[in-house]
Design a protein around this motif. Structure first.
Motif, PDB file in Angstrom:
ATOM      1  N   THR A 141      -0.915  -2.605   3.517  1.00 43.88           N
ATOM      2  CA  THR A 141      -0.069  -3.429   3.682  1.00 43.88           C
ATOM      3  C   THR A 141       0.982  -3.454   4.551  1.00 43.88           C
ATOM      4  OG1 THR A 141      -0.097  -3.840   1.171  1.00 43.88           O
ATOM      5  CG2 THR A 141       2.103  -4.624   2.381  1.00 43.88           C
ATOM      6  N   VAL A 142       1.515  -3.828   5.644  1.00 43.71           N
ATOM      7  CA  VAL A 142       2.153  -3.558   6.678  1.00 43.71           C
ATOM      8  C   VAL A 142       3.345  -4.157   6.655  1.00 43.71           C
ATOM      9  CG1 VAL A 142       0.714  -1.813   8.163  1.00 43.71           C
ATOM     10  CG2 VAL A 142       1.025  -4.081   8.522  1.00 43.71           C
ATOM     11  N   ALA A 143       4.421  -4.011   7.416  1.00 45.52           N
ATOM     12  CA  ALA A 143       5.453  -4.747   7.429  1.00 45.52           C
ATOM     13  C   ALA A 143       5.159  -5.673   9.000  1.00 45.52           C
ATOM     14  CB  ALA A 143       7.305  -3.795   7.446  1.00 45.52           C
ATOM     15  N   SER A 144       5.937  -6.473   9.044  1.00 45.14           N
ATOM     16  CA  SER A 144       5.983  -7.363  10.227  1.00 45.14           C
ATOM     17  C   SER A 144       7.144  -8.106  10.138  1.00 45.14           C
ATOM     18  CB  SER A 144       4.647  -8.736  10.153  1.00 45.14           C
ATOM     19  OG  SER A 144       4.841  -9.861  11.049  1.00 45.14           O
ATOM     20  N   LEU A 145       7.917  -8.581  11.444  1.00 39.85           N
ATOM     21  CA  LEU A 145       9.099  -8.649  12.089  1.00 39.85           C
ATOM     22  C   LEU A 145       8.450  -9.630  13.270  1.00 39.85           C
ATOM     23  CD1 LEU A 145      12.592  -7.258  11.980  1.00 39.85           C
ATOM     24  CD2 LEU A 145      10.992  -8.545  14.073  1.00 39.85           C
ATOM     25  N   LYS A 146       8.625 -11.030  12.740  1.00 36.47           N
ATOM     26  CA  LYS A 146       8.789 -12.382  13.733  1.00 36.47           C
ATOM     27  C   LYS A 146      10.379 -12.161  14.015  1.00 36.47           C
ATOM     28  CE  LYS A 146       6.225 -16.065  15.239  1.00 36.47           C
ATOM     29  NZ  LYS A 146       5.648 -17.593  14.241  1.00 36.47           N
ATOM     30  N   PRO A 147      10.723 -12.255  15.517  1.00 38.10           N
ATOM     31  CA  PRO A 147      12.291 -13.162  15.310  1.00 38.10           C
ATOM     32  C   PRO A 147      12.154 -14.339  16.033  1.00 38.10           C
ATOM     33  CG  PRO A 147      10.889 -11.553  17.515  1.00 38.10           C
ATOM     34  CD  PRO A 147       9.885 -11.807  15.725  1.00 38.10           C
ATOM     35  N   ALA A 163       5.875  -8.933   4.691  1.00 39.19           N
ATOM     36  CA  ALA A 163       4.877  -7.626   4.282  1.00 39.19           C
ATOM     37  C   ALA A 163       3.206  -8.413   4.524  1.00 39.19           C
ATOM     38  CB  ALA A 163       4.892  -7.011   3.339  1.00 39.19           C
ATOM     39  N   LYS A 164       2.582  -8.029   4.866  1.00 43.77           N
ATOM     40  CA  LYS A 164       1.384  -8.200   6.255  1.00 43.77           C
ATOM     41  C   LYS A 164       0.318  -7.390   5.054  1.00 43.77           C
ATOM     42  CE  LYS A 164       2.154 -11.993   9.322  1.00 43.77           C
ATOM     43  NZ  LYS A 164       1.983 -12.608  10.150  1.00 43.77           N
ATOM     44  N   ARG A 165      -0.988  -8.206   4.657  1.00 44.39           N
ATOM     45  CA  ARG A 165      -2.044  -7.213   4.209  1.00 44.39           C
ATOM     46  C   ARG A 165      -3.070  -6.784   6.041  1.00 44.39           C
ATOM     47  NH1 ARG A 165      -2.981  -3.167   1.252  1.00 44.39           N
ATOM     48  NH2 ARG A 165      -5.344  -3.050   0.085  1.00 44.39           N
ATOM     49  N   ARG A 166      -3.271  -5.585   6.045  1.00 46.00           N
ATOM     50  CA  ARG A 166      -4.591  -5.394   6.684  1.00 46.00           C
ATOM     51  C   ARG A 166      -5.725  -4.433   6.751  1.00 46.00           C
ATOM     52  NH1 ARG A 166      -1.724  -1.508  10.767  1.00 46.00           N
ATOM     53  NH2 ARG A 166      -2.435   0.046   9.596  1.00 46.00           N
ATOM     54  N   VAL A 224      18.064  -4.459  -0.114  1.00 40.55           N
ATOM     55  CA  VAL A 224      18.242  -5.917  -0.358  1.00 40.55           C
ATOM     56  C   VAL A 224      16.742  -6.193  -0.153  1.00 40.55           C
ATOM     57  CG1 VAL A 224      19.220  -7.699  -0.411  1.00 40.55           C
ATOM     58  CG2 VAL A 224      20.046  -5.509  -0.861  1.00 40.55           C
ATOM     59  N   VAL A 225      16.353  -5.893   1.305  1.00 39.23           N
ATOM     60  CA  VAL A 225      15.833  -6.199   2.229  1.00 39.23           C
ATOM     61  C   VAL A 225      13.844  -5.903   0.956  1.00 39.23           C
ATOM     62  CG1 VAL A 225      14.325  -6.444   5.117  1.00 39.23           C
ATOM     63  CG2 VAL A 225      16.565  -6.249   4.785  1.00 39.23           C
ATOM     64  N   MET A 226      14.088  -4.097   0.974  1.00 39.10           N
ATOM     65  CA  MET A 226      12.583  -4.035   0.574  1.00 39.10           C
ATOM     66  C   MET A 226      12.421  -4.616  -1.198  1.00 39.10           C
ATOM     67  SD  MET A 226      11.558  -2.471   1.899  1.00 39.10           S
ATOM     68  CE  MET A 226      10.012  -2.206   0.623  1.00 39.10           C
ATOM     69  N   LYS A 227      13.201  -5.368  -1.613  1.00 37.85           N
ATOM     70  CA  LYS A 227      13.166  -5.936  -3.165  1.00 37.85           C
ATOM     71  C   LYS A 227      13.203  -7.787  -2.669  1.00 37.85           C
ATOM     72  CE  LYS A 227      16.618  -3.805  -5.691  1.00 37.85           C
ATOM     73  NZ  LYS A 227      18.503  -3.535  -6.376  1.00 37.85           N
ATOM     74  N   ALA A 275       9.096  -9.925  -3.557  1.00 34.81           N
ATOM     75  CA  ALA A 275       9.667 -12.108  -3.744  1.00 34.81           C
ATOM     76  C   ALA A 275       8.315 -12.180  -2.307  1.00 34.81           C
ATOM     77  CB  ALA A 275      10.702 -11.873  -3.371  1.00 34.81           C
ATOM     78  N   GLY A 276       8.829 -11.592  -1.222  1.00 34.07           N
ATOM     79  CA  GLY A 276       7.791 -12.939  -0.539  1.00 34.07           C
ATOM     80  C   GLY A 276       8.432 -12.348   0.910  1.00 34.07           C
ATOM     81  N   ALA A 277       8.797 -13.344   2.151  1.00 35.57           N
ATOM     82  CA  ALA A 277       9.585 -12.842   3.140  1.00 35.57           C
ATOM     83  C   ALA A 277      10.688 -13.187   2.883  1.00 35.57           C
ATOM     84  CB  ALA A 277       8.871 -14.146   4.046  1.00 35.57           C
ATOM     85  N   VAL A 278      12.070 -12.207   4.113  1.00 32.59           N
ATOM     86  CA  VAL A 278      13.494 -12.506   4.413  1.00 32.59           C
ATOM     87  C   VAL A 278      13.473 -12.517   5.378  1.00 32.59           C
ATOM     88  CG1 VAL A 278      15.138 -10.897   4.399  1.00 32.59           C
ATOM     89  CG2 VAL A 278      13.438 -10.254   2.803  1.00 32.59           C
ATOM     90  N   THR A 279      14.734 -13.779   5.029  1.00 36.46           N
ATOM     91  CA  THR A 279      14.562 -14.335   6.568  1.00 36.46           C
ATOM     92  C   THR A 279      15.938 -13.552   6.822  1.00 36.46           C
ATOM     93  OG1 THR A 279      13.448 -15.743   6.676  1.00 36.46           O
ATOM     94  CG2 THR A 279      15.339 -16.213   8.427  1.00 36.46           C
ATOM     95  N   LEU A 280      16.298 -12.292   8.190  1.00 37.62           N
ATOM     96  CA  LEU A 280      18.132 -12.487   8.746  1.00 37.62           C
ATOM     97  C   LEU A 280      18.396 -13.773   9.385  1.00 37.62           C
ATOM     98  CD1 LEU A 280      17.605  -8.460   9.466  1.00 37.62           C
ATOM     99  CD2 LEU A 280      18.487  -9.897   7.305  1.00 37.62           C
ATOM    100  N   PRO A 281      19.232 -14.502   9.583  1.00 36.40           N
ATOM    101  CA  PRO A 281      18.990 -15.731  10.402  1.00 36.40           C
ATOM    102  C   PRO A 281      19.607 -15.016  11.245  1.00 36.40           C
ATOM    103  CG  PRO A 281      21.005 -15.736   7.777  1.00 36.40           C
ATOM    104  CD  PRO A 281      20.511 -14.460   8.126  1.00 36.40           C
ATOM    105  N   GLY A 282      19.204 -15.859  12.619  1.00 35.36           N
ATOM    106  CA  GLY A 282      19.435 -16.136  14.065  1.00 35.36           C
ATOM    107  C   GLY A 282      18.908 -14.467  14.825  1.00 35.36           C
ATOM    108  N   ILE A 283      17.922 -13.893  13.531  1.00 32.68           N
ATOM    109  CA  ILE A 283      17.649 -12.454  14.521  1.00 32.68           C
ATOM    110  C   ILE A 283      16.511 -12.785  14.389  1.00 32.68           C
ATOM    111  CG2 ILE A 283      17.652  -9.618  14.187  1.00 32.68           C
ATOM    112  CD1 ILE A 283      20.064 -10.104  13.434  1.00 32.68           C
ATOM    113  N   ALA A 284      15.276 -12.884  12.821  1.00 26.95           N
ATOM    114  CA  ALA A 284      14.296 -12.555  12.582  1.00 26.95           C
ATOM    115  C   ALA A 284      13.644 -12.384  10.818  1.00 26.95           C
ATOM    116  CB  ALA A 284      13.257 -11.104  12.471  1.00 26.95           C
TER     117      ALA A 284
END
Length: 93
Positions: free
Chosen positions: A74-80, A51-54, A31-34, A38-47
């Motif tokens: 393209t790398v994953a970016s996780l921002k708490p 996907a960012k281009r390096r 689900v997160v990969m899909k 389409a854009g960013a995915v927010t896990l409410p209360g977590i992060a």
């Protein structure tokens, strides 16, 4: 915390069965990969996961000191989220 421990804790906290919680955890990566396509995915209360281009860059092999080119990627970016960072800051180990 191992997956089985996480499933137990979530089942107890939510009142759902362990099988239902396990199924949700198993489906989460797909689900997160899909969502990332389409854009960013927010896990409410977590992060927030994005996907960012390096850009291509020059890197150095620490063992040999040799330089080489690293291609653009393209790398994953996780921002708490702030509330999560604040909660983690209060954890004492």
């Amino acid at each position: 915390m191992k997956k089985s421990e996480l499933v137990d804790a979530l089942a107890n906290a939510s009142g759902q069965t362990k099988a239902a919680v396990g199924a949700v955890l198993d489906a989460l990566p797909d689900v997160v990969m899909k969502g990332l396509k389409a854009g960013a995915v927010t896990l409410p209360g977590i992060a927030k996961i994005d996907a960012k281009r390096r850009a291509a860059r020059t890197v150095r092999n620490p063992a040999t000191g040799a330089t080489m080119k690293s291609p653009a990627a393209t790398v994953a970016s996780l921002k708490p989220v702030k509330s999560f960072k604040d909660s983690v800051a209060k954890v004492k180990r």
